[in-house]
Every structure is written in C-alpha cells, then in structure tokens.
Design a protein around this motif. Structure first.
Motif, PDB file in Angstrom:
ATOM      1  N   ASN A 184      98.617 114.922 109.964  1.00  0.00           N
ATOM      2  CA  ASN A 184      98.538 115.046 108.512  1.00  0.00           C
ATOM      3  C   ASN A 184      97.854 113.835 107.887  1.00  0.00           C
ATOM      4  O   ASN A 184      96.912 113.967 107.103  1.00  0.00           O
ATOM      5  CB  ASN A 184      99.929 115.244 107.922  1.00  0.00           C
ATOM      6  CG  ASN A 184      99.887 115.448 106.423  1.00  0.00           C
ATOM      7  OD1 ASN A 184     100.027 114.480 105.676  1.00  0.00           O
ATOM      8  ND2 ASN A 184      99.647 116.682 105.972  1.00  0.00           N
ATOM      9  N   ALA A 210      99.601 120.627 112.455  1.00  0.00           N
ATOM     10  CA  ALA A 210     100.480 119.584 111.901  1.00  0.00           C
ATOM     11  C   ALA A 210     101.839 119.759 112.530  1.00  0.00           C
ATOM     12  O   ALA A 210     102.082 120.735 113.249  1.00  0.00           O
ATOM     13  CB  ALA A 210     100.567 119.730 110.387  1.00  0.00           C
ATOM     14  N   GLU A 216     104.517 123.038 106.274  1.00  0.00           N
ATOM     15  CA  GLU A 216     104.279 122.543 104.917  1.00  0.00           C
ATOM     16  C   GLU A 216     103.134 121.531 104.899  1.00  0.00           C
ATOM     17  O   GLU A 216     102.244 121.587 104.047  1.00  0.00           O
ATOM     18  CB  GLU A 216     105.572 121.896 104.403  1.00  0.00           C
ATOM     19  CG  GLU A 216     105.553 121.619 102.913  1.00  0.00           C
ATOM     20  CD  GLU A 216     106.839 120.914 102.457  1.00  0.00           C
ATOM     21  OE1 GLU A 216     107.778 120.775 103.308  1.00  0.00           O
ATOM     22  OE2 GLU A 216     106.901 120.504 101.290  1.00  0.00           O
ATOM     23  N   ARG A 217     103.174 120.592 105.824  1.00  0.00           N
ATOM     24  CA  ARG A 217     102.108 119.597 105.864  1.00  0.00           C
ATOM     25  C   ARG A 217     100.766 120.260 106.203  1.00  0.00           C
ATOM     26  O   ARG A 217      99.716 119.859 105.703  1.00  0.00           O
ATOM     27  CB  ARG A 217     102.420 118.522 106.907  1.00  0.00           C
ATOM     28  CG  ARG A 217     103.536 117.593 106.461  1.00  0.00           C
ATOM     29  CD  ARG A 217     103.588 116.285 107.238  1.00  0.00           C
ATOM     30  NE  ARG A 217     104.879 115.633 106.945  1.00  0.00           N
ATOM     31  CZ  ARG A 217     105.965 115.732 107.719  1.00  0.00           C
ATOM     32  NH1 ARG A 217     105.919 116.382 108.853  1.00  0.00           N
ATOM     33  NH2 ARG A 217     107.084 115.148 107.351  1.00  0.00           N
TER      34      ARG A 217
END
Lengths: 368, 368, 368, 368
Positions: free
Chosen positions: B85, B105, B109-110
């Motif tokens: 990330n 990642a 979410e990242r």
C-alpha cells in the motif's frame, strides 16, 4: 446346534443383480464356504447365476422360503439399500449370520436396529466394505498401526470419475461410503467425528449433488477431506495420509506402484516463548527416500469371505462389523444435514447400541 | 507530457529479493521496456541484481528518491505484501504506472484505496498475476470464451506441495491467490461470488492453517473448489474445468501434455413429469475423443511485461488490473472470516470503486 | 451340405489349459456361435471348463472322436505349439474350419503345409492374433489406412515385463509374435521384410535369450524395432509409429489414453544441389496438437469370434489368416538364424503357397 | 611454479556458443575457480557472455593470445567437435589443464594423441560428460559399486525426442555419447566391449541415421542396448539397469521419482544334470518392495567444476578423464563401422595409450 467348526459353512446369496455374482463367485471358490443357494425375485436371473456359479446351488425367489432352510448358516445380502433392513432383520430372526452390501441401511436408525438384533442373538452382522480387504488397504492399516507415519495430520481422499448418476442417491451416498469405510478401517480408533461439513453442487439440475466435498475434523486438529464427483472425465482414486513422520500416498489406479511412503515432511520446533510452550516458526524439512511396499495379488472379496467365516467360527466381531457400518452411516447422515445448511458443520448423531451388544461371544457360546 | 508511444517505456524494479530478479530479467529483455533502476533497502542486494540485469540500471535504496526521477514511466513492486500500500500509493502519487506482485495489498480496503488512486490519476495499476500469462492459462481463457466447454459446471483446483510454512500468512493467502486469480481470469465475467466457505487445519500447531479447502459457489449452481496444502510430499498443480459440452484438465506439471480437452460428459434429458419440467433420470454419456492443444513456449513474465506496456500505451485496463486483484482479495478475506465460523458460508464484501474509475481512458488522455 | 448362413455355427474348443477358457467363454457368449464341445486329454479339466462355459457342451478326450462329429463346423485349437500341426491338419482333413492359437506352428514349413491344406479344401484357417482385434489396434490400422500418418518412417515396439521364463521357447518366440502380428496387421501390405537382425542375451544362463532386440528394415528406408524382455521389473507395452505427417503412440497400459496421435514432426525440404535432388539440411519442425481417439470397450476375443464366423460365411480370408501367421513365422525363424550369426542380417525365407490357395471362394462354393 | 593449492584456480572458457555460457556461469559461481577470460572468434558474442558472467573476465578472439597468458591454470573448451584436437593440443602445449566438451575429438586417433600429450605433460585432461555429475548418475554409480544390484544382467537406455537433425553428425554421434559416457561411468570397470552392433535408419533421406539402435555385449553374457531417435514426438530419457539382486530404473524426466530400485527378479536354480552344472528350468520370482532414494538438488556442472579442480590439485585422473572419453569414442567409431556392414558386429579398436600416461602424479609433482 449344528457344528460350524469342522465343516464348511453354508451360505446363500440374496440378490443376483450387479454385485451378487461377485459374491457368489467368491463364496463358491472359498475353501471355507459352500454356496448352497441363490435367491432373487427374478427366477431367471437367479438361475443364470446359479448355473454359472458352480456347485449347483438351489434357486429361490422368496426370501422367507430361503430362510426356512435349516441347512444354511449365513446369507450375503446384495439387494437395493432400501430393502436391507427388511431382508437382514428376517435373516437374523431366522438365526442366520449376515453379510450385507454397503450401505448397511438407508438410515442410521434402521442400521442401529439391525446391529441390536444381531447382538441380541449373538450373530455376526458384517458389512461388505470390500475395499478394506484389498491388499493396499490392509497394508495401510498395518503401516499406521505400526506407527510408521507418526501422528496423523491429514487424510485427503479423491474418488472421481465419469460415473453413473444414480436415480435415488446423491454422489455422497454413492461414492463416499468407500472413502469413509476405508478411513474408519485404517484409523486406530475408527472414524468418530463429532461434526462434519459437506458442500455439494448439482449444476445439471438432476435434483441431487453430483459433485461433493466432505470435511471431517479429526482428533488432534487433524482433518479428513473427501472429494467425490460423478462428472469428471478422468478417473482418480487417490488417498494421501499425512503424518508427522511420513506420508503415505495410495494411488489405486497405478497397479505398478499403488502405495508410496514418503519419508518427507515438515518439522516444527517447539520453543518456549515468554514461558509459554508454543510452535515457533522454526521449520525444517526432511527430504528422505520413498518406499513402495510390494503387495500380494489377492482378490478382496475372497479375503472378506474368509474374515466372515473367521468371525463366525471365533464368535468375534468382524473387522468391518455392523458398528463400523453405523459409523459410516452416521457421517453420511450428518453430511446430508450439512448440505441443508449450506455446508455449516452438522453434528454427527450416534444412537448408542445397548450394552448387551458386547456379549456377542457369550451368546454365540450359548447357542452351541 | 513525455511520449510513451514511440520509444521504450522506462521502468524500475522495487524489491530485489525473491521475485524481483525475475521481473528485472524480463523487463530487461523486453523490446518495450528499458530497465533503468533497481531499488532495495539493501544496497548490496540491489547492486548485485543491477550488475546481473544488463543495461546498467541505477541503484536506489530510497523509494522516494527513486520516484523523484522524471526519467521513469513505471515501477514494478516486489516488496513484502504489507508494504504494498505504502509503496504503490507513493508511486501513483508520483505519476508512475504500477505493476504490483500478488497480493495487491494485505487488506481489501487498502487495495480499494490503491485502485481509486490509480483511477483518479488515469494510471495503470496492474497485478502481477503471473500464471494468467502462461500459454496454458491464456489458452484456457480462449477455449472457454469460444464456448468449447459449454456452460461451466465445476472448477476443481489442487495446488499442493511440501511448501514453505510462511511466517506471516496461512496457506490460503500464500497459495490460493494463484488459483483465484486464474479462475477470475478465465471466467468470462470474472470471479464474483457472494459467499465462500473455507475449512483449514493446523495439525502441526503452527498458529495458522497449513491445509486448506475453499468452496466457492458460482452462477448457475456451478461450484469452484480449491485445495491448497503445504504438507503434501507430492507436488500437484491441476485444475479441472467441467462444462456441459466438454471438460478441460490442466496438469501444469506435465510439460508434454499440459492441457487436455475431453469430449466426454453426462447429458440429462429434460422431461415434463406431471406437467412440471424437471430433470429426469434420463442420463446419457458421451465418450468422445481427447484433444491436447499445442502450446507455444513463452515465459509468462515476458507476456505480462508486454501487456503492462500495452495497457499504458493504449490507456486501457490491463488484463489483470487492480479490480481483478480486488476480487481475489475479497474472496481471501471472506475465506478468513469463514474459517472463524467453522467453515460456514461467509459473505464476500466488496467495496465498490467509485464511478470515476471508469474514466481511465479520459484521464490518461487528459494527462498527455 | 448343411447351411451355415442362417443358423449359428457350431464350434469345439480343443485344449482346456491357459487360453482355452477364454476362447470357450467368448464363443459361448457369441451370437454367431454355438459352443458344442470341449476337448482335452485331461477329462477333468475339460469337464470343469464345460461346466463353467454354459450351454452344456459335450466333453471329449480324443481329437479323432471329436472330429468325427458331423455336428461341428469349426474348431478352435489352444494346445501347445508343437502339437498345432497335427491337430490342425486332422481338423482340416475332417472338413472343419480352424482357428489356431499363435504361433500357427512350430516351424514355418509345417505352417505352410497347414495353409496349403486349408486352401486346397476351401476352409478358413485363421490365426488367433488376439491383439489385432483390440479396439486400439483396429483403430491404428484404420488411421494408417486413412493416410493420417503419411508415409511410415519407423515402428518402435517395447514389450517388457517380469515374465515367465518359458521352458521351451526364447523371449522372441514367446513375446515377439504379438508385436509382429500387430505390425503385419497395421502395415497396408503386411510385414514382408527380406532380412532381419536379432540380438539376444541370456545373462542368467537359462539356455535361451531372455532379452531380445529385433531389427526389421521396412520399405522406403523405414525401420521396425522390437524390444522384448522377461527380466524387466516394470511392465511396458508401447508402440510408436512415426510417419511423415503424424506420429502415433500406443500405450496399452494407460487405459485412460491408449492412443495419442501427435501432429508433430520434422520436415526436410528437398533442394536441388548441383542439379541433383537431395535432402538438404533445411529442417523445420511442426509442433501441433495431440489427439486421442475414443475407443469402444470391446473384448478382442469377441470381435475375433465374429471375424472367424464372417470369414466362413463370406468365404473370404480372415483378417488374420494363415498367410499372415506364416509371415510372422518367417520373421521369427529368420530372427533365430540371425542370433546364430551374432546379429548379422539373416534372410527371411518364405515358401510360396501354391496358386490354388487363391481359389478359396470357389472351393467353398463347391462344398455347399 | 605458481601454487594451485591455496588460492582459486584460474580458468578461461573457449567458445561462447550454445554450451559455453553454462560453463562460464558455473565456473564463475564456483568457490574453487576464478573465471578470468572468455575466448570466441566472434568478439561480440564473447563480450556479451563476459558481461553476463560476473567477475569481469577478459575477452579474447585468438586462442594463441589467450594461451600466452601466464595467469591461467586451465581452459574449458566448448568449440565444435572438429576443432577440439587443435585447440586442446595447443592448450596442453601451453601447460594448461583442459576440460573439453563431448565428444573428446572427432576421431579416436586424434583423441589418443590428446590423451598422450596430457599424460606426457602431467596435465589433467577431463571430458565434460555432464550427465555423470548429476545426482542421479552419481547415486547409480554408488548403488552399483555397493553391490546392491548384484551382477549386472542388462542395461537398456532410451533417449528419444523430437530433436534437431544435426548438419554434420548422425543420431549416434549426437545423442549416444550421453548414454555411453554414463554407462562407462557406472560400470565398475568402465565400458570396454570388444564388438558392437548398430542399426540405423534415415527414412527422411537426410543423408545420415536419424534413428539408431546400438547393441553392446558386456561381460558375463550381459547386454547393453541404446535407442536414440530424433523423430520421436514424445521425449523419453530412461535407463533400466537389471541385476541379479535388484533392478534400477532411472527416469530422468520424472523429477518426483527419478530413481527406483526394484527388489524384484527372476532366480534360476543351478542344478547338476547328468553330472554337468547347468541352469535348469527351476525359476522363481521375487516381488519385493521398491525404493526411491532421495537425491540432492545440485547442478551437475557445478559438481563437475569441483571435480576438475580436485583432479588438478590432487594430481589424479578426473572421474571422467580422457581415457573414459576415448572408450566412448572407440564405441562410436565401431558403431559407425557396423552401420556400413548392415549391423553386423564390428570390432572396437582401441589404441593403447603408452605407459608413461600412468605417471601423471609424478609429472605433476615435477612441474611444481
């Protein structure tokens, strides 16, 4: 009562369809058995089998009539699964020892009744888990019992083929009894999971699973997994049994090397971290030799016929007795329940067989 | 802005550890790329790789310094997953196209943030799903797209080996990204399940699953299943893709016949029973020929380097773009959640990437 | 004379040892044959086979007595090779059609006499070259006849196993008849080499070759080679047939893919050098697809029984007629001569069968 | 003279074509060698290899100039076979130890001159029989030396593939040196047949054999046979070594089980018949276990580089010395002669190397 010790035991085969001829051929060839009758609703089918079997067995179309014969020690039942309970209960009540094709019954509950009946009467009730009597599985059981694999880590079984989509059962009930009965046979304590998970798929819309995956947690965080599939164009019958010391691969379709024992594995070093014993990341690998034991060429059904005779004569449970068959049934029923809840773990429900079942030997003794 | 059309694109490899040398070698050999720099925290490791790579690339130990170079179109990131990330976001913000090793990642979410950043800037973000660029997988994708298999019924993938027990990730996160990215690549609509189930086992007490089974329901009652295992003494890499017309078997360890297409299968005839259309037991089998397409001998990473260049030059998403990588991440995260609930189905949660992500081409155009 | 067209033909099996039961089972199951008798010097062995065969065949211990039966169209001879001539000649003189186990006779000369006798009497004399009637070999013959392989370049056959060291014949006479009869069957013009070379070894001191290599020059500078070996711990039965267009591999021990046709090969471009046409070093390679034709599941002996019936009813030579068997014998005898001269080429000596042999149809017609 | 004991030995690679880069890479990576120069007629090719090899070796286009370097202990020669004699003789005369790619020379006679020259000067002349240094062949040699196979009965080697039709040599000279050098290496006394037979075929009209069969009688009525073929669509590299006690199978294309040792075989009981000891028909079979030894993962060329260094430092013949290479050449030349007489046995002509060749150690000592 008639002596069963010094002379050949007398047996009838009930059901002359797909599997019956194999039973007839093996009991006919066995030095311990006389095949005295064939019974099938279809007289012509029974007669054809009787003609081919040698030894001139009698032909019956009515089970009741057959069981009324006093000249009969045992029956081998190869009728459809839903009829097992009726035929077997009648045979037991007539005082006959019984060998029954897998699955023992179509429900665990009916199976329990059959096991109880046999126990109460001191009769042998044996399941025809044929694979357990192949040289390969007998050797696997021996290797595990000797501790050569160490503690078991996993069992992965694959049994896939372009198979017959069965009209009445799904792929789990059709194929997994083989894997489960084998696993029950080779595990020192038998197969006794508390829960199982099953995932199935019916992409053809046949109304039942044609592809199945079964997960069975074992003791010590080990795991068993069974993959059954009717839709695979290639045939695979392979079981991998991983242990802390060695790993065994059984490739049943490779006659030149069915069993391979790999002296390879992963070692984790236990370390005390902050006063707590835990597995650390100290991993090491062994890449040792591979060993393939020679296996005798013997037909499994012949070995099974001998075991059936021995369990009767010695008044001891057969290696694949009714209780083993019940353990397999219990897992299959739990798998069916798991399918209904999208593969979540379903409990394996086991109805305990009453204590008197243990007194087989005494009862057998009493009947002499 | 500098032209990227007529001259070679300029790339740096970040991370000179296990995978970086493969990237460096392929970008160095590519007619579309100039390898201009190697970056690694360990200068000596970076220098060694630079010496071997040819073309005399510069050496950096600081990513910021590297990214400040204006003479750089893109970076290829081969650092540990938890750093993806940070490195990728910095590269995108510096206006560089990015190729990143799998997994995209360490969390979905990242990954979403990275995909959004790339979209907002009109930059290519591509996942290094290397297997997708092998001749075998490219051919499988083509065969499926051509409809040669018919409707898909099942995908069964096995990837087992005596593997390195990873210190930080379990066997699902280590191995299944390969299977999942391949399945995403070959399925015409990509891999978009709503739920998945995962069963794992850690019989060695390593603190994470070393054996894993992943079940992924697909559209049309089809099913995908992935078996990953670090403890198998034998190495298997095989995927079976069953369809209504034909079934494809990919055996990646058989260089003489990697792909086999079996013209075999089961046909169910639909019958109207009591006025209701249902699948009946009218089953028939086809036992047709087998066909093994010849595959060119090409290194996957070279093909991927070309695709990376083409996606940049044509301002189009790469074949294995960030969104594909997000789909893989979403399944892996759901699998981890399923493990926590004993293998019950866990929902696959997908954070939608904002609409502007669709305007990649426009943005790229704007930047010229 | 009795009609053989509309009713079943009547056959007796002579010899109830190793192979006889297979013949009895197949003739008994054939819709074209009635198995009416079993003959063996050992009455008990004959009776046992008769009991099992179904159809209640009569039992004989004397060949003369058997042949005196008018109710008999044909005999199948499965006695030891050295007795073939006597039994077959007697059967032919009694007007019976004859199927005889390989080898046709223990010498080429005796075989010629048998073929002449059959021809003179307008009777079918057929060799039981069982392999030729397997689905695999029938398919190979068809593929070659269709020209799919192009011109033949080489045939390489390997037939090795831990085999029974025979008391009376060497490994060439024991195993190579299989390979040679197959090669004779699939070559459009049959196997008609003018010379052969054989190398053997007897490292155990058994008095005869246990390991053998046979080289057979074919037309067009092609070559056939046969490797037979009784001492190999692994079993291989594989034949590779290379052609200018494609190459076929038959792996008889791989039931999942017995035949593979490779669209691969080497092309030499003909160039005119100094006015002389010669092969130049312009070599190119084709690496095309592989194709594995589906094969029906049929027992070879059943197909052979049908062919035997058809050749009788149609008064035409059987596909593996006596002349085919003579060609195999001629090569075996030449191989034995080559062994005596350290593997130097030995001539294949063929006694021509007189012209009247061609008039089979006329003679058969005359007998009706 | 300079010490070669405590410091790294200095080597140059002559010939930067197909094989040279492999030699350069391995000598460069070896702890025992410094790669100090690359020599090729084509300066650019030499420079490219030097750039990639690491260690910054000097580049030469003239062998004489290279050999004039005093800072050079040895050369590795990877030029075309017909140039070996000239290059190697020059190197030896310049006092350099020599490793030379197979075949040692294009004729046995020129090879003898090279071996004599090296012996006379006390220099190591080693043949690059790479296969002999693979973990598999080293293990086979060890297994045979340990007596685990018993007396050797046969060696059957198959090396077939869709190979490059070579412009200047036939398939025997192209491929059989591998098999022959391996057989020479594993036989306790080396490969020293008195006669050999070769059969070849050139069905494409290329002007040389593309398919070859080589028969080599061994001591004790054993036999070796080599099958080489450029026209096979499937690749096979397998050697079977049969012994009285066990049989070893080496399948070089099966990385998961390259070596298998079968404890199976045929036993003949010696009986005294009429006062004469002869093998009788008392045959028995052993069907024992199979064992597959684990093999280390090591690159053969690295092991060979070490052996070259060790033979120089210890002033002893290398494991694959010039004499071993001469034995291979002698068999190849005899094979070529056998081809001219239709496969009849041709004598293996060996020019003895003069006695002073034995005084290697003394000479080396003298030179210090």
């Amino acid at each position: 009562m008639r002596s069963t010790v010094n002379s050949k035991l007398k047996i009838a085969v009930i059901g002359a369809g797909y599997w019956g001829p194999n039973l007839a051929r093996n009991f006919s060839a066995s030095p311990e058995w006389d095949l005295v009758a064939i019974c099938d609703l279809d007289r012509e089918r029974a007669q054809t089998l009787a003609d081919r079997a040698g030894g001139n067995p009698a032909v019956f179309t009515d089970v009741g009539e057959l069981l009324a014969q006093t000249n009969l020690d045992a029956v081998a039942v190869a009728t459809p699964a839903r009829t097992h309970n009726g035929v077997v209960m009648a045979a037991l009540r007539a005082g006959k020892h019984v060998l029954v094709e897998k699955p023992l019954a179509d429900t665990h509950e009916r199976g329990v009744a059959m096991v109880q009946e046999a126990a109460a009467r001191g009769l042998t009730l044996m399941a025809d888990h044929t694979y357990c009597y192949t040289p390969a599985v007998l050797k696997i059981r021996e290797i595990i019992a000797d501790g050569a694999l160490g503690d078991l880590l996993f069992i992965d079984s694959v049994r896939i083929n372009l198979g017959l989509v069965q009209p009445d059962v799904d792929v789990f009930w059709d194929l997994a009894p083989h894997d489960l009965s084998i696993i029950d046979f080779i595990l020192p304590g038998g197969l006794r999971p508390s829960v199982v998970s099953a995932h199935g798929a019916d992409p053809l819309g046949s109304g039942k699973s044609c592809i199945g995956y079964l997960t069975v947690p074992l003791a010590g965080n080990a795991i068993a997994h069974v993959h059954v599939n009717w839709l695979s164009p290639t045939k695979i019958r392979r079981m991998v049994i991983g242990g802390t010391l060695r790993t065994l691969v059984w490739d049943d379709l490779n006659p030149q090397q069915r069993l391979s024992v790999y002296d390879r594995g992963v070692d984790l070093t236990q370390q005390s971290v902050d006063g707590v014993d835990r597995a650390s990341s100290m991993v090491s690998y062994r890449l040792g030799d591979t060993w393939s034991p020679a296996l005798p060429e013997r037909e499994a059904l012949g070995v099974m016929a001998s075991e059936f005779a021995a369990s009767i004569r010695q008044a001891r449970p057969a290696r694949t007795d009714g209780e083993a068959a019940l353990r397999v049934l219990a897992v299959l029923e739990a798998a069916s329940r798991s399918l209904l809840i999208s593969g979540a773990m379903a409990e394996v429900e086991v109805t305990p067989v009453p204590a008197e079942a243990a007194s087989v030997a005494a009862l057998v003794e009493a009947r002499r």
